[in-house]
Motif scaffolding. Structure first.
Motif, PDB file in Angstrom:
ATOM      1  N   GLY A 281       0.809  -1.219   0.000  1.00  0.00           N
ATOM      2  CA  GLY A 281       0.000   0.000   0.000  1.00  0.00           C
ATOM      3  C   GLY A 281       0.842   1.269   0.000  1.00  0.00           C
ATOM      4  N   LEU A 282       2.167   1.109   0.060  1.00  0.00           N
ATOM      5  CA  LEU A 282       3.059   2.290   0.100  1.00  0.00           C
ATOM      6  C   LEU A 282       3.010   3.037  -1.229  1.00  0.00           C
ATOM      7  N   THR A 283       2.923   4.331  -1.164  1.00  0.00           N
ATOM      8  CA  THR A 283       2.881   5.136  -2.378  1.00  0.00           C
ATOM      9  C   THR A 283       4.111   6.031  -2.429  1.00  0.00           C
ATOM     10  N   THR A 284       4.699   6.139  -3.615  1.00  0.00           N
ATOM     11  CA  THR A 284       5.858   7.022  -3.786  1.00  0.00           C
ATOM     12  C   THR A 284       5.591   7.937  -4.963  1.00  0.00           C
ATOM     13  N   SER A 285       5.984   9.166  -4.818  1.00  0.00           N
ATOM     14  CA  SER A 285       5.854  10.100  -5.919  1.00  0.00           C
ATOM     15  C   SER A 285       7.227  10.247  -6.573  1.00  0.00           C
ATOM     16  N   LEU A 286       7.365   9.728  -7.808  1.00  0.00           N
ATOM     17  CA  LEU A 286       8.665   9.779  -8.482  1.00  0.00           C
ATOM     18  C   LEU A 286       8.738  11.028  -9.357  1.00  0.00           C
ATOM     19  N   PRO A 287       9.723  11.891  -9.138  1.00  0.00           N
ATOM     20  CA  PRO A 287       9.830  13.079  -9.990  1.00  0.00           C
ATOM     21  C   PRO A 287      10.130  12.683 -11.426  1.00  0.00           C
ATOM     22  N   VAL A 288       9.492  13.354 -12.367  1.00  0.00           N
ATOM     23  CA  VAL A 288       9.774  13.144 -13.792  1.00  0.00           C
ATOM     24  C   VAL A 288      10.686  14.285 -14.223  1.00  0.00           C
ATOM     25  N   ARG A 289      11.842  13.956 -14.761  1.00  0.00           N
ATOM     26  CA  ARG A 289      12.795  15.000 -15.162  1.00  0.00           C
ATOM     27  C   ARG A 289      12.816  15.124 -16.673  1.00  0.00           C
ATOM     28  N   SER A 290      12.843  16.360 -17.127  1.00  0.00           N
ATOM     29  CA  SER A 290      12.870  16.615 -18.571  1.00  0.00           C
ATOM     30  C   SER A 290      14.216  17.177 -18.969  1.00  0.00           C
ATOM     31  N   GLY A 291      14.765  16.650 -20.074  1.00  0.00           N
ATOM     32  CA  GLY A 291      15.994  17.220 -20.626  1.00  0.00           C
ATOM     33  C   GLY A 291      15.649  18.358 -21.557  1.00  0.00           C
ATOM     34  N   THR A 292      16.654  18.881 -22.261  1.00  0.00           N
ATOM     35  CA  THR A 292      16.407  19.946 -23.236  1.00  0.00           C
ATOM     36  C   THR A 292      15.523  19.393 -24.346  1.00  0.00           C
ATOM     37  N   ILE A 293      15.886  18.207 -24.839  1.00  0.00           N
ATOM     38  CA  ILE A 293      15.090  17.480 -25.828  1.00  0.00           C
ATOM     39  C   ILE A 293      15.144  16.003 -25.446  1.00  0.00           C
ATOM     40  N   GLY A 294      14.300  15.206 -26.060  1.00  0.00           N
ATOM     41  CA  GLY A 294      14.320  13.763 -25.780  1.00  0.00           C
ATOM     42  C   GLY A 294      13.296  13.372 -24.735  1.00  0.00           C
ATOM     43  N   PRO A 295      13.131  12.056 -24.545  1.00  0.00           N
ATOM     44  CA  PRO A 295      12.115  11.584 -23.603  1.00  0.00           C
ATOM     45  C   PRO A 295      12.418  11.976 -22.166  1.00  0.00           C
ATOM     46  N   ASP A 296      11.355  12.136 -21.377  1.00  0.00           N
ATOM     47  CA  ASP A 296      11.528  12.401 -19.944  1.00  0.00           C
ATOM     48  C   ASP A 296      12.138  11.175 -19.270  1.00  0.00           C
ATOM     49  N   VAL A 297      12.715  11.382 -18.100  1.00  0.00           N
ATOM     50  CA  VAL A 297      13.191  10.231 -17.319  1.00  0.00           C
ATOM     51  C   VAL A 297      12.552  10.261 -15.933  1.00  0.00           C
ATOM     52  N   LEU A 298      12.342   9.072 -15.413  1.00  0.00           N
ATOM     53  CA  LEU A 298      11.788   8.944 -14.062  1.00  0.00           C
ATOM     54  C   LEU A 298      12.938   8.918 -13.085  1.00  0.00           C
ATOM     55  N   ASP A 299      12.924   9.798 -12.114  1.00  0.00           N
ATOM     56  CA  ASP A 299      13.999   9.805 -11.110  1.00  0.00           C
ATOM     57  C   ASP A 299      13.627   8.805 -10.008  1.00  0.00           C
ATOM     58  N   ILE A 300      14.303   7.643 -10.047  1.00  0.00           N
ATOM     59  CA  ILE A 300      13.959   6.581  -9.093  1.00  0.00           C
ATOM     60  C   ILE A 300      14.995   6.488  -7.969  1.00  0.00           C
ATOM     61  N   SER A 301      15.824   7.555  -7.814  1.00  0.00           N
ATOM     62  CA  SER A 301      16.946   7.431  -6.867  1.00  0.00           C
ATOM     63  C   SER A 301      16.489   7.209  -5.416  1.00  0.00           C
ATOM     64  N   ASN A 302      15.221   7.568  -5.085  1.00  0.00           N
ATOM     65  CA  ASN A 302      14.765   7.346  -3.698  1.00  0.00           C
ATOM     66  C   ASN A 302      13.863   6.129  -3.551  1.00  0.00           C
TER      67      ASN A 302
END
Ligand code: ACO
Length: 434
Positions: A14-35
């Motif tokens: 039931g644990l929920t985590t909010s993963l930040p989505v990071r955008s570069g200058t161009i190209g697909p976004d990445v999910l920041d899963i470091s935490n």
């Protein structure tokens, strides 16, 4: 970083985590899963790093679906047409195209660093004459760490710059020494009045008993190939340099690790393997037989120079090299090159084949480069060394970017452990054979 977030809910806890989505200058976004481990107690699993961005970088951008390659924002096609390898090296290392003065100072500095210590030259005598040149180059580059250990403080920006100029300048000298050792000829010292690629050709092909004049067509072709090979973001060898460098090791040792990673046939070693494959195929009539082998999973035969982890479209570098092959071979008087004709047929037939079409397998940078290297008289075993000379610029640019990052940490992947669970030691006499 944008304000976008990706909500991840573990249905078991039931644990929920909010993963930040990071955008570069161009190209697909990445999910920041470091935490994700801190918040959810799990790690991510991505063997072979198919979908993992291992770092943030400002150097090179690839759009594999569209077949786009940018160095510091500049399309590789434009650089290939209008720039030079030295200018591209400056661009990759410093982030901007040089002014006329900066370009002159940079080229002058590179020229001043071309010689290698005489003791390093003697290292080559320890190798058997038929040692693979990549083995010699990797070993001698690693040995440079013994010569520049105390004088290289990786935390000093000026020391880092000197290292960058030194290694870019000395790689052709080391490569040429490896070649001369293989063919049993005396080493030819660099000529600093020559431009980078002309000097390389002179060290390769000059002999002490004759004057050697560099063919400008050959120097230009080499310069272009070097531009196209200079960087390719987080490929296997660059990631190897970053991982080794992240420990704080001597940078020459980190570059040597990159040379070793490049050598493999799935990476830079494919240029050598392509020519061997074309010779093995021999004639156009044999193409269907070899295509069938490439499609047969039990045969272990792959079409070398085809396919790419990132490009699911034409590799823009392969397109350029195929075009200049015609021009260079004609100018060098080698336009009746049967291997080039065979390669063109092979590409045509493979690109109509459902297996290659459905898997989006196109010719990569290695497919045609060997044809040009051969026409320049460079032996096949030296092809990957040529790649290494050019890619040294990219490796160094990435190493510099990483070391200058105040947030740099040692690279340390995790694993999914599938071995034995904890068990007690059994004395030898009580062990049963399995
Ligand atoms: N010949 C035949 N089949 C191929 C080839 C090939 N050259 N390349 C990929 N495939 C097939 C695979 O068998 C796989 O088929 P499947 O889905 O039926 O299992 C599918 O295409 C996907 O291939 P992967 O191996 O999963 O792709 P990956 O991204 O891991 O590998 C690589 C990329 C290593 C470049 C691969 O295409 C290859 O081995 N090519 C030949 C070697 C080569 O040219 N390397 C140079 C790359 S450029 C460079 O590094 C400078």
């Amino acid at each position: 970083m944008t304000a976008k977030n990706f909500e991840l809910k573990n249905p078991n806890t039931g644990l929920t985590t909010s993963l930040p989505v990071r955008s570069g200058t161009i190209g697909p976004d990445v999910l920041d899963i470091s935490n994700i481990n801190r918040d959810q107690g799990v790690f991510s699993f991505d063997p072979a790093f198919g979908v993992t961005a291992s770092c943030e970088s400002k150097i090179t951008y690839i759009d594999g679906d569209a077949g786009i390659l940018l160095y510091r924002g500049y399309p590789v096609e434009e650089l290939a047409e209008k720039s030079s390898f030295m200018e591209v090296a400056y661009l990759l290392l410093y982030g901007e195209l040089p002014t006329v003065r900066q370009a002159q100072e940079f080229s002058a500095s590179i020229s001043r660093h071309t010689m290698i210590n005489e003791s390093l030259l003697r290292f080559f005598h320890g190798f058997h004459h038929n040692a693979h040149p990549m083995a010699m180059v990797s070993a001698v580059v690693a040995s440079m760490s013994a010569f520049y250990h105390d004088s290289t403080d990786i935390h000093d920006p000026r020391h880092r710059e000197i290292f960058a100029h030194r290694i870019v300048a000395k790689l052709p000298t080391i490569a040429a020494a490896a070649h001369k050792h293989s063919v049993g000829q005396p080493f030819v010292y660099p000529r600093n009045e020559l431009a980078y690629c002309s000097n390389m050709l002179s060290m390769f092909f000059a002999v002490p008993c004759e004057d050697y004049e560099v063919n400008p067509v050959a120097a230009k072709a080499l310069d272009l190939l070097f531009i196209l090979h200079a960087d390719h973001e987080q490929n296997a060898s660059t990631s190897t340099v970053r991982l080794a460098g992240s420990t704080g090791t001597n940078p020459y040792a980190a570059i040597s690790a990159g040379v070793a990673a490049l050598w493999g046939p799935a990476h830079g070693g494919a240029n050598e393997a392509v020519l061997a494959m074309l010779e093995q195929i021999g004639t156009v009539d044999n193409i269907p037989k070899y295509l069938a082998m490439a499609k047969d999973k039990s045969s272990h035969f792959r079409l070398m120079g085809f396919g790419h982890r990132v490009y699911k479209n034409f590799d823009p570098r392969a397109k350029i090299i195929r075009e200049i092959c015609h021009e260079v071979l004609a100018k060098l008087g080698r336009n009746d090159n049967p291997l080039f004709e065979l390669a063109l047929h092979l590409e045509e037939i493979a690109l109509k084949d459902e297996y290659f079409v459905s898997r989006k397998l196109y010719p990569n940078v290695d497919f045609y480069s060997g044809i040009i290297y051969s026409a320049l008289g460079i032996p096949r075993s030296m092809f990957t060394v040529m790649f290494a000379i050019a890619r040294t610029v990219g490796w160094v640019a990435h190493w510099l970017e990483m070391i200058a990052d105040p947030g740099m940490r040692i690279g340390r992947p995790r694993q999914l452990y599938t071995g034995a669970a904890r068990r007690d030691y059994v004395p030898a006499a009580l062990r049963k054979t399995a």
